[in-house]
Design an enzyme around this catalytic site. Structure first.
Site, PDB file in Angstrom:
ATOM      1  CD1 TRP A 101      -2.060  -2.231   1.865  1.00  0.00           C
ATOM      2  CD2 TRP A 101      -2.883  -1.390  -0.035  1.00  0.00           C
ATOM      3  NE1 TRP A 101      -3.009  -3.098   1.394  1.00  0.00           N
ATOM      4  CE2 TRP A 101      -3.534  -2.612   0.236  1.00  0.00           C
ATOM      5  CE3 TRP A 101      -3.239  -0.686  -1.185  1.00  0.00           C
ATOM      6  CZ2 TRP A 101      -4.525  -3.143  -0.600  1.00  0.00           C
ATOM      7  CZ3 TRP A 101      -4.218  -1.206  -2.022  1.00  0.00           C
ATOM      8  CH2 TRP A 101      -4.844  -2.426  -1.720  1.00  0.00           C
ATOM      9  CG  ASP A 171      -3.024   4.100   4.373  1.00  0.00           C
ATOM     10  OD1 ASP A 171      -3.986   3.923   5.141  1.00  0.00           O
ATOM     11  OD2 ASP A 171      -2.834   3.404   3.341  1.00  0.00           O
ATOM     12  CE  LYS A 195      -7.994  -1.991   4.951  1.00  0.00           C
ATOM     13  NZ  LYS A 195      -8.072  -3.319   4.350  1.00  0.00           N
TER      14      LYS A 195
HETATM   15  C1  PLP Z   1      -3.208   0.146   4.601  1.00  0.00           C
HETATM   16  C2  PLP Z   1      -4.105   0.184   3.403  1.00  0.00           C
HETATM   17  N1  PLP Z   1      -4.088   1.260   2.616  1.00  0.00           N
HETATM   18  C3  PLP Z   1      -4.871   1.345   1.516  1.00  0.00           C
HETATM   19  C4  PLP Z   1      -5.722   0.325   1.169  1.00  0.00           C
HETATM   20  C5  PLP Z   1      -6.587   0.468  -0.069  1.00  0.00           C
HETATM   21  O1  PLP Z   1      -7.862   0.770   0.320  1.00  0.00           O
HETATM   22  P1  PLP Z   1      -9.072   0.970  -0.710  1.00  0.00           P
HETATM   23  O2  PLP Z   1      -9.469  -0.368  -1.165  1.00  0.00           O
HETATM   24  O3  PLP Z   1     -10.085   1.659   0.166  1.00  0.00           O
HETATM   25  O4  PLP Z   1      -8.601   1.839  -1.807  1.00  0.00           O
HETATM   26  C6  PLP Z   1      -5.788  -0.812   1.965  1.00  0.00           C
HETATM   27  C7  PLP Z   1      -6.736  -1.883   1.600  1.00  0.00           C
HETATM   28  O5  PLP Z   1      -6.793  -2.960   2.018  1.00  0.00           O
HETATM   29  C8  PLP Z   1      -4.939  -0.886   3.103  1.00  0.00           C
HETATM   30  O6  PLP Z   1      -4.945  -1.975   3.885  1.00  0.00           O
END
Ligand code: PLP
Length: 360
Positions: A101, A171, A195
């Site tokens: 991510w 994030d 989550k």
């Molecule tokens: C730490 C983290 N950042 C970003 C994301 C991406 O999220 P989204 O599917 O809402 O774009 C995730 C998804 O699992 C994640 O675990």
């Protein structure tokens, strides 16, 4: 009705109480004669819902007045682009690469300017958090970016990086509201809610007020400019109304549970049960450096792919769902967010012990 123990990394388990309350209010929200799903986002009733959600979140996280709270759409992935669009004045920023991510956010930033890799743990399959005490941060960088809890690899920063005075953007999708945070240490904290907080479709962003300006990169869409959203209190266009309503219920549940310090204690206690077992097991082993272990996502392996698959299948049969590791790492992963009861972790460990005996 039968509910499983759901170890999904997201969308993930929500407090049963919240789901029950939402069910009770489904057809008639508190005498309004309609579901929150059917309600105008401009109505007084909905205005109360979103305002109360924000107030409860502010109280839970102790958010100072000079930070705005935005409820946005587009997922965390869209926010990867919003960060450079709104903050890259010098078109340069530093990224710490601790997993998929963080890497995706880094790649997205490259579309808009010079994104510099400050550190990475790719050399050991992201199984640790790199030393962030003296990073090659330069004066012309607009911000330093981290993914604070790495959902896929199961690592978490125990100490924030030394950003050498630069703005920190984090994030926190998979550790949102799992423990108290000092909001003042960040310029921007954001996360997808699917989550630890609510149903997919909402991103919550907590942004220092002075960072919300008209000075954004040329071509930034109106909706992705934080000022648009901040000026309209997240109601510039139709927000994900129902999902924000559920987030609000989760905030109330967290307050009732005692707040984020209590959640931290509970989460530490739950994670310890699983990590202690992994540390003495002859069959299973954790994949992350001990000091960097996440309280939320716990990856583990047997070292044998076929045995991993057998474990996941038998666990499913026994009522433990979604234990398969991310497709890029294999093995298993138990996500034990706020709403996973301690009993769920205890039962999982019991099951793992039994599996170990049978497969020794
Ligand atoms: C730490 C983290 N950042 C970003 C994301 C991406 O999220 P989204 O599917 O809402 O774009 C995730 C998804 O699992 C994640 O675990």
């Amino acid at each position: 009705m039968s509910r499983v123990y759901n170890f999904s990394a997201g969308p993930a388990v929500l407090p049963e109480e919240v789901l029950q309350e939402a069910a009770d209010e489904m057809l008639d929200y508190r005498g309004s004669g309609m579901s929150v799903m059917e309600m105008s986002h401009r109505s007084k009733v909905y205005d109360n819902i979103i305002k109360e959600a924000e107030a409860d979140l502010r109280e839970l996280m102790n958010i100072p007045d000079n930070y705005k709270v935005l409820f946005l759409q587009g997922g965390a992935s869209q926010f990867f682009a919003e960060v450079p669009m709104n903050l890259m004045k010098n078109r340069k920023a530093g990224y710490i690469i601790t997993g998929q991510w963080a890497k995706k956010a880094f790649q997205e930033a490259k579309i808009y300017g010079e994104a510099v890799e400050l550190a990475s743990s790719a050399d050991e399959t992201f199984s640790y958090i790199p030393d962030c005490s003296d990073l090659p941060i330069t004066d012309d960088m607009d911000y330093v970016y981290i993914c604070e809890n790495n959902t896929i690899y199961g690592t978490k920063y125990k100490k924030l990086p030394n950003t050498k005075g630069k703005l920190l953007v984090a994030d926190v999708s998979s550790c949102f509201l799992s423990e108290p945070v000092d909001v003042t240490k960040y310029g921007v904290i954001y996360g997808g809610v699917q989550k630890n907080v609510g149903p997919a479709g909402v991103v919550i962003a907590i942004i220092r007020e002075d960072l919300i300006t008209d000075d954004v990169l040329p071509g930034t869409p109106t909706l992705l400019k934080w000022k648009t959203q901040a000026d309209a209190d997240s109601l510039y266009n139709t927000p994900p109304c129902y999902n924000i309503y559920i987030c609000g219920k989760v905030f109330k549940w967290l307050k009732k549970m005692g707040g984020l310090s209590v959640m931290k204690e509970r989460n530490e206690e739950k994670a310890k049960i699983l990590y202690d077992f992994l540390d003495q097991s002859k069959l299973f082993k954790g994949t992350v450096r001990k000091e960097d272990r996440s309280l939320m996502n716990v990856p583990f392996v047997t070292g044998d792919k076929d045995l991993d698959a057998k474990f996941v299948a038998e666990a499913k049969e026994a009522g433990f769902e979604n234990l398969k590791g991310h497709r890029t790492v294999g093995g298993m992963r138990a996500s034990i967010y706020n709403a996973m009861p301690k009993e769920g972790v205890e039962k999982l460990v019991e099951f793992m012990k039994k599996f170990e005996e049978e497969n020794a």
